[in-house]
Enzyme design. Structure first.
Site, short mmCIF file in Angstrom:
data_model
loop_
_atom_site.label_atom_id
_atom_site.label_comp_id
_atom_site.label_asym_id
_atom_site.label_seq_id
_atom_site.Cartn_x
_atom_site.Cartn_y
_atom_site.Cartn_z
CD GLU A 148 -1.81 -2.31 1.65
OE1 GLU A 148 -0.63 -2.59 1.96
OE2 GLU A 148 -2.76 -3.12 1.79
CG PHE B 56 -10.07 -9.12 11.25
CD1 PHE B 56 -8.83 -9.54 11.73
CD2 PHE B 56 -10.30 -9.17 9.89
CE1 PHE B 56 -7.86 -10.01 10.86
CE2 PHE B 56 -9.33 -9.64 9.01
CZ PHE B 56 -8.10 -10.07 9.50
CD GLN B 57 -7.49 -6.98 7.62
OE1 GLN B 57 -8.38 -6.74 6.79
NE2 GLN B 57 -6.32 -7.51 7.28
CE LYS C 60 -17.95 -6.15 4.28
NZ LYS C 60 -17.28 -6.30 2.98
CG MET D 239 22.96 11.48 3.33
SD MET D 239 24.21 12.54 2.57
CE MET D 239 23.34 13.13 1.13
#
Lengths: 163, 564
Positions: free
Chosen positions: B50, B112-113, B162, B478
Site C-alpha cells: 500500500e 478485525f483490521q 463497509k 548518506m
C-alpha cells in the site's frame, strides 16, 4: 517574551475537531494553559477559548496554524482588543474551628459563594478573571486547599461604547 | 435511481475526472473492488504494497499536476499507506486516499483490521473524513478533491465504513463546493506587490529563491520571465528544481545543505531574497542566525504559516505563486523596463560568475570504480535532460539533483520534506502511468531501492517500462558520509554487504537486468537499457565511499561549506 494570550476559536462542531486543535498544539510544541469548549450561537458551531503562553512570533504562528485547520471558522486574540474575560472555579479548603469564620470573610470580600460544607471542609465557587482567581487561590492557600476545579477562561469582545 | 455507496464512489471519481487509481484490495474495501470491474474507464493499477500505491499516486500527481487517487483497505492497508500520505503532506502534493473501514456499528470495538486511521492521519493530512452515512458520500468526495487541489495542496483521506459502501441512496453530485471554514486566498494584494517591485528596483544584489510552490502553481514561465526581465539570478530548493531552466545563465543550481557554492554564496551575500513558494526549511537555510544576514526578504506563498515561520520577512505576499508573479510581471513591465538591468547587475552577476568558476560542481577523479556523479552526467547526456527522473533518498537523490540538468518543471520527482526512502520506484511508476511514452528513470541507491523493490512486479504486470538506475555503493551512503565526516568514521550499521544480485532479481521479476562496472560499459550499456521497451534495473557499481559535496554541515552557516 512569554506572555499570556487568550484565543477565541470558532469551529465546526464535528467529530475530531477538538483533536485537530489539541493536536496542533501538541504536535508543534505549543502550550495550552486552559481550554474551554462548548456549542456556540450558530447551529453546528462550537466556541473554544484557549489560553496559551508564548512570544509574539509563536502567537502569530499559532493563530495562522489554527486558521489553516479546515474545520476552524474564525480565530481571534484578545490582548489588544477590549474584551471581558471570566473563569469559574471550585476550591475545596480545609475548614475547622476558627478558620471557618476567616474563610467566610475572605469569600465575602471576593464575592464568592460557599456551595458545599462539611464539618471539616468547605467548597467555594468563585468567578472572575485570571488575576482574581489567582489572588483567591493565593489567599486560601494558608487554610489548606484540598482540590481545585477550574473551567478555563471564556472571553467575549466588549460592545462598542460609542453610539 | 438509488446507488450503493460503492457505485456512488466510482461515479463521483468519474465526475472528478479521475482516470487512474492505485490500490490494493482487502476485506473492508472489497465492495468497491467488486464494483470496479464494471467501470473499465477507471484504470486501476494493482501495487504490491500500500505504501507504493500512495507513492505512485503521488508521482502521478507531481508529473501531471492532477490529483492522485489511492484505494486501500482498513487496518494494515491503511497504516501501510501512512508513510505515503506523510510524504505527500510534507511536499504539498494533492492526493485523495480512500480507506476501507469496518462497519460503523463495529467502530471502536477493536474489530478485525480496525484502526482509527482518521485519528492516525490527522497530523499528516490536509484534512480527513470519516463518512458515517451514505447520504454524505458524494458531498464528502467533492470536498475531498476540492481540498486536495485548492489552496496549498495536500493529501486528503476519506475513510469508508463497509456499511456505507453497501448502503443505498440517490446519487446527487454537488456541482459547487462551499465550506464556510475554508476560503484560500489566491489573489495578491496590490499594495504588497508594489512594495515588492520597489524592493526589486532598489536591490543591488538580489536573488530569487524558488521552491515547490512554483511548480505546484504552474508558475515556472512567470518566474522565468521575471528573472530574465530584471536579470535576477535564480536558485531553488530541492522541491523547486525544474521550475527554472538549468541551461539559463541566471541559474545558480540548488541551494542549501548540498547546494552549489555559487548558490549558497549568492544567498548569503544577497541584499534581497525574493522567495517564491519555498518555506526556508532548515536544509535550505543552514544555521538560521547566520542565514543571508544582509538580505531583505520578499516572500510569496499561498500558505500564511510559511511566512515568518523561520525567517524575518519584509514584504509578505500571501497568494498563489503564479497569480502573484504574473501580477508582478505586469507591474514590472511598466515600472521596471526603463532600466538596462544587464548593466545595473553587471557587477553582482560578475561576482556570482566568479563563484561559479571558482567552485563548480565537481568530483575527484581517479579511483578504481565509476564515480556516481559521472554516471548521472552520462544519464543526462544520453537523455539530453528529457527524462522524468524520480529519485530515492540519500546520496543518489542529491547527485541526481546536482548533476542532472532539469530544464522543465515536473521532471524531478523526489521526496523532499519527508525524505522517504523507497519513494522513487513507485513514484516513477506513477509517472510512467501518466506518460506511457516518456522515458522515466528512477535514480536509486542499493539501500533505498530495497524498500519498495516489490513494485518491479507491478511494472512487469502493467508493462510499465520504468528504468531503475542503481548507484550501488553497498552502503547506506548518506548516513555513512555523516559517520565519516562527523562520527569519526564509525560506520555503525551502514554497510550493506550481502546485497542481492540486482540483475538476477530484475530477471526473476520478468524485467531486464544490466550490470555496469567500467567506463567502457557505461555509455553503451546504459543506452541499450534506456532504449528497451521493458522495465529494467541497471546496477552500476560505483565508488563505495564517495561523498556528496558541497556540504553544509548540519547547524553550520550556509557559507561554511565542505568542498571537494
Amino acid at each position: 517574551m512569554q506572555e499570556r494570550h487568550v484565543l477565541s476559536v470558532l469551529v465546526e462542531n464535528e467529530p475530531g475537531v477538538l483533536s485537530r486543535v489539541a493536536g496542533l498544539f501538541s504536535g508543534r510544541g505549543y502550550n495550552i494553559y486552559s481550554l474551554n469548549v462548548a456549542p456556540a450561537l450558530e447551529e453546528g458551531t462550537s466556541h473554544m477559548t484557549i489560553t496559551t503562553f508564548g512570544d509574539a512570533q509563536i502567537l502569530e504562528q499559532i493563530m495562522k496554524q489554527l486558521h489553516k485547520i479546515v474545520s476552524v471558522i474564525k480565530v481571534a486574540e484578545y490582548t489588544d482588543i477590549p474584551a471581558v474575560e471570566r473563569e469559574m472555579m471550585f476550591v475545596k479548603v480545609q475548614a475547622e474551628g476558627a478558620m471557618r469564620g476567616e474563610i467566610l470573610r475572605t469569600v465575602d470580600i471576593f464575592r464568592c459563594k460557599v456551595i458545599d460544607v462539611s464539618p471539616t471542609e468547605m467548597t467555594i465557587e468563585a468567578t472572575g478573571d485570571h488575576e482574581k482567581l489567582e489572588a483567591i487561590i493565593g489567599l486560601l492557600h494558608r487554610f489548606g486547599i484540598k482540590e481545585i476545579a477550574r473551567t478555563g477562561s471564556v472571553v467575549m469582545r466588549r460592545s462598542s461604547r460609542a453610539d | 435511481m438509488e446507488l450503493t455507496g460503492a457505485q456512488i464512489l466510482l461515479e463521483s471519481l468519474k465526475k472528478e475526472g479521475v482516470d487512474v487509481l492505485f490500490g490494493y484490495p482487502g476485506g473492508a474495501i472489497i465492495d468497491i473492488y467488486d464494483e470496479l470491474t464494471k467501470h473499465p474507464e477507471l484504470h486501476h493499477i494493482l501495487v504490491r504494497h500500500e505504501q507504493a500505491a500512495l507513492h505512485a499516486a503521488d508521482g502521478y500527481a507531481r508529473a501531471t499536476g492532477k490529483v492522485g487517487t489511492a484505494l486501500v483497505t482498513s487496518g494494515p492497508g491503511a497504516t501501510n499507506a501512512v508513510t505515503g500520505i506523510a510524504t505527500a503532506y510534507c511536499d504539498s502534493i494533492p492526493l485523495v486516499v480512500f480507506t476501507g473501514q469496518v462497519s460503523t456499528a463495529l467502530i471502536g470495538n477493536d474489530a478485525f483490521q480496525e484502526v482509527d486511521i482518521v485519528g492516525i492521519t490527522r497530523p499528516c493530512t490536509k484534512h480527513n473524513f470519516l463518512v458515517k452515512d451514505v447520504k454524505d458520500l458524494a458531498k464528502t468526495i467533492r470536498q475531498a478533491y476540492y481540498l486536495a487541489r485548492s489552496g496549498r495542496p495536500g493529501p486528503v483521506l476519506v475513510d469508508l465504513p463497509k456499511d456505507v459502501q453497501l448502503g443505498k441512496t440517490e446519487f446527487v453530485w454537488p456541482e459547487d463546493v462551499f465550506m464556510r471554514s475554508y476560503n484560500p486566498n489566491y489573489n495578491p494584494n496590490q499594495g504588497q506587490l508594489k512594495k515588492a517591485i520597489k524592493e526589486i528596483r532598489d536591490a543591488k544584489q538580489p536573488v530569487i529563491l524558488a521552491g515547490g510552490g512554483v511548480i505546484l502553481s504552474d508558475a515556472s514561465s512567470a518566474l522565468t520571465e521575471l528573472a530574465r526581465m530584471v536579470k535576477i539570478p535564480v536558485t531553488c530548493s530541492l522541491m523547486g528544481i525544474g521550475c527554472f531552466p538549468a541551461s539559463d545563465p541566471l541559474w545558480l543550481g540548488m541551494c542549501g545543505m548540498h547546494g552549489t557554492y555559487a548558490a549558497n554564496m549568492t544567498l548569503n551575500n544577497a541584499d534581497l531574497i525574493v522567495c517564491v513558494g519555498a518555506r526556508f526549511d532548515d536544509r535550505v537555510t543552514g544555521k538560521l542566525d547566520t542565514f543571508a544576514p544582509k538580505a531583505r526578504v520578499v516572500h510569496i506563498d499561498i500558505d500564511p504559516t510559511s511566512i515568518r515561520k523561520n525567517v524575518r520577512v519584509d514584504v509578505p505576499v500571501v497568494a498563489d505563486c503564479r497569480l502573484a508573479l504574473e501580477a508582478l510581471n505586469e507591474i514590472a513591465q511598466t515600472k521596471l523596463t526603463g532600466e538596462d538591468w544587464g548593466k545595473a547587475r553587471a557587477s553582482w552577476l560578475g561576482t556570482i560568475d566568479s563563484w561559479k568558476q571558482a567552485k563548480p560542481l565537481q568530483w575527484s577523479k581517479g579511483g578504481k570504480y565509476l564515480k556516481p556523479q559521472h554516471v548521472v552526467r552520462v544519464l543526462n547526456e544520453i537523455t539530453r535532460g528529457n527524462a522524468i527522473v524520480a529519485t530515492e533518498v540519500g546520496q543518489n537523490q542529491m547527485w541526481a539533483a546536482q548533476f542532472y540538468d532539469f530544464d522543465k518543471p515536473r521532471t524531478l520527482i523526489t521526496s523532499g520534506g519527508l525524505g522517504t526512502m523507497g519513494y522513487g520506484l513507485p513514484a516513477a511508476m506513477g509517472c510512467q502511468v501518466a506518460f506511457p511514452g516518456k522515458l522515466v528513470v528512477d535514480v536509486a541507491g542499493d539501500g533505498s531501492i530495497q524498500m519498495n523493490i516489490q513494485e518491479m512486479a507491478t511494472l512487469v504486470q502493467n508493462k510499465l517500462p520504468v528504468k531503475v538506475l542503481i548507484l550501488n555503493n553497498t552502503y547506506l551512503g548518506m548516513v555513512r558520509q555523516w559517520q565519516e565526516l562527523f562520527y569519526k568514521h564509525n560506520y555503525s550499521h551502514t554497510s550493506m554487504t550481502g546485497q542481492p544480485d540486482f540483475v538476477k532479481l530484475a530477471e526473476a521479476y520478468g524485467a531486464e537486468g544490466y550490470r555496469i562496472n567500467t567506463e567502457e560499459e557505461l555509455k553503451p550499456t546504459l543506452e541499450k537499457a534506456l532504449a528497451s521497451p521493458n522495465p529494467a534495473i541497471i546496477d552500476v557499481t560505483v565508488e563505495p565511499e564517495e561523498d556528496v559535496y558541497p556540504m553544509v554541515p548540519a547547524g553550520a552557516a550556509l557559507d561554511e561549506m565542505l568542498l571537494v
